[in-house]
Motif scaffolding. Structure first.
Motif, PDB file in Angstrom:
ATOM      1  N   MET A   1       7.745  11.461 -26.700  1.00  0.00           N
ATOM      2  CA  MET A   1       8.456  12.636 -26.307  1.00  0.00           C
ATOM      3  C   MET A   1       8.131  13.915 -26.866  1.00  0.00           C
ATOM      4  O   MET A   1       8.201  15.161 -27.108  1.00  0.00           O
ATOM      5  N   LEU A   2       8.227  13.430 -29.077  1.00  0.00           N
ATOM      6  CA  LEU A   2       9.066  14.827 -29.630  1.00  0.00           C
ATOM      7  C   LEU A   2       7.431  15.253 -29.818  1.00  0.00           C
ATOM      8  O   LEU A   2       7.130  16.590 -29.956  1.00  0.00           O
ATOM      9  N   LEU A   3       5.989  14.260 -29.759  1.00  0.00           N
ATOM     10  CA  LEU A   3       4.889  14.778 -28.931  1.00  0.00           C
ATOM     11  C   LEU A   3       3.956  14.968 -28.053  1.00  0.00           C
ATOM     12  O   LEU A   3       3.662  16.821 -28.076  1.00  0.00           O
ATOM     13  N   ARG A   4       4.974  15.245 -27.085  1.00  0.00           N
ATOM     14  CA  ARG A   4       4.312  15.761 -26.280  1.00  0.00           C
ATOM     15  C   ARG A   4       5.364  17.621 -26.326  1.00  0.00           C
ATOM     16  O   ARG A   4       4.510  18.129 -25.687  1.00  0.00           O
TER      17      ARG A   4
ATOM     18  N   GLU B   1      -4.448   7.902 -33.008  1.00  0.00           N
ATOM     19  CA  GLU B   1      -5.081   6.834 -33.811  1.00  0.00           C
ATOM     20  C   GLU B   1      -3.431   6.625 -35.278  1.00  0.00           C
ATOM     21  O   GLU B   1      -2.949   6.089 -36.044  1.00  0.00           O
ATOM     22  N   LYS B   2      -4.345   8.455 -36.011  1.00  0.00           N
ATOM     23  CA  LYS B   2      -2.919   8.577 -36.363  1.00  0.00           C
ATOM     24  C   LYS B   2      -1.980   8.144 -36.483  1.00  0.00           C
ATOM     25  O   LYS B   2      -0.804   7.884 -37.330  1.00  0.00           O
TER      26      LYS B   2
ATOM     27  N   CYS C   1       3.983  14.619 -39.076  1.00  0.00           N
ATOM     28  CA  CYS C   1       3.308  14.144 -39.083  1.00  0.00           C
ATOM     29  C   CYS C   1       2.108  14.060 -38.293  1.00  0.00           C
ATOM     30  O   CYS C   1       0.877  14.261 -38.900  1.00  0.00           O
ATOM     31  N   SER C   2       2.123  13.620 -36.867  1.00  0.00           N
ATOM     32  CA  SER C   2       1.070  13.066 -36.101  1.00  0.00           C
ATOM     33  C   SER C   2       0.602  14.394 -35.956  1.00  0.00           C
ATOM     34  O   SER C   2      -0.566  14.857 -35.138  1.00  0.00           O
ATOM     35  N   THR C   3       1.135  15.802 -35.602  1.00  0.00           N
ATOM     36  CA  THR C   3       0.663  16.688 -35.354  1.00  0.00           C
ATOM     37  C   THR C   3      -0.313  18.057 -35.726  1.00  0.00           C
ATOM     38  O   THR C   3      -0.178  16.883 -37.032  1.00  0.00           O
TER      39      THR C   3
END
Length: 302
Positions: free
Chosen positions: A98-101, A109-110, A143-145
């Protein structure tokens, strides 16, 4: 210039939370923002994020006004607070996605690699997580962003030393990729390991900014020496402090010396034939404690 804070002031009624904050962060740089709790770090970060409006001064991010253009700015930054609150009925995995979206990003993959590194059980609901696990959720999402600016406000609070190391490695990777990082912390060793530039805040005012190397001239090296013949004259040498001899022959000594006076001291020691010599360079903690020396004996910082 990624971030530019000029003469930032913030008052809450009669309380002067920030009196004069100046910060600059360039592309590919890690800026350590240090000070004890209550010094004004989080208030400064809230102004940078556009969550509060400055009383005076200016805050620009990517050349945009942090207050007026906050929505635009937030599309290109990631933020992790020191105490993360999550939706209690969602799982950790659902929260990360949700945070990524919400940031316009995708689970990659990261993201999976970070979950494995931090050893987070993403099937558990947030309400069952410890403080450390809540921090992991936010750190994994941040850190994925893929953005240009990462803001971490006491990010390792609640993490064990192994996870702190993983975080430090990830920050190093961000720097290698040309990303910019603002790291607010009162853990001096954390800042010392990761940051290119350090800004020290005290009572709402930035009192020193520079690289650790450039600030070390303000502190003293610790020297322990053993010589073949007695060392005389050190007590009268400019820049030497806290001189103590460990034997009656005056051939074993410990003292501190100002960094710019080391050459003169070495000349004296060399004439006495050095048998053993150990010098310890000043640390960030030495510098920090110098600025935060408390007259009432109160322990400041950590």
């Amino acid at each position: 210039m990624i971030l530019d804070v000029q003469h930032l002031k913030k008052n809450f009624g009669k309380v002067h939370a920030l009196t004069d904050v100046n910060l600059q962060l360039h592309s590919g740089e890690v800026l350590g923002f240090i000070g004890p709790n209550g010094a004004g770090k989080s208030t400064t970060i809230r102004a940078i994020l556009g969550l509060i409006k400055e009383t005076s001064g200016s805050v620009t991010v990517f050349g945009e006004d942090a207050w007026k253009d906050s929505v635009k700015i937030h599309k290109n930054l990631a933020y992790v607070p020191g105490d993360v609150y999550l939706w209690p009925n969602l799982t950790g995995g659902q929260t990360i996605d949700m945070l990524l979206r919400m940031s316009g990003q995708k689970h990659t993959e990261k993201t999976d690699d970070l979950i494995k590194e931090f050893k987070l059980d993403t099937s558990k609901k947030n309400r069952t997580y410890s403080k450390g696990n809540r921090q992991k959720v936010a750190l994994i999402a941040a850190c994925s962003t893929d953005v240009d600016l990462y803001i971490f406000d006491e990010p390792t609070s609640g993490l064990d030393p192994l996870n702190e190391l993983i975080f430090q490695q990830r920050v190093a990777e961000l720097k290698e990729q040309g990303k910019s990082v603002l790291l607010s912390s009162h853990i001096l060793s954390e800042v010392e390991k990761m940051c290119d530039t350090i800004s020290i805040i005290r009572e709402g005012k930035v009192i020193e900014t520079g690289s650790l190397e450039s600030m070390q001239h303000l502190t003293r090296n610790v020297v322990a020496v053993k010589t073949a013949s007695p060392v005389d004259g050190l007590d009268k040498t400019e820049g030497v402090h806290q001189l103590t001899f460990k034997n009656d022959q005056h051939t074993i000594a410990e003292f501190t010396v100002d960094s710019d006076k080391i050459g003169a001291v070495m000349e004296i020691l060399t004439k006495c034939t050095i048998l053993q010599l150990k010098t310890t360079p000043p640390t960030l903690e030495d510098l920090f404690l110098r600025y935060y020396h408390s007259d009432n004996g109160q322990k400041v910082g950590e």
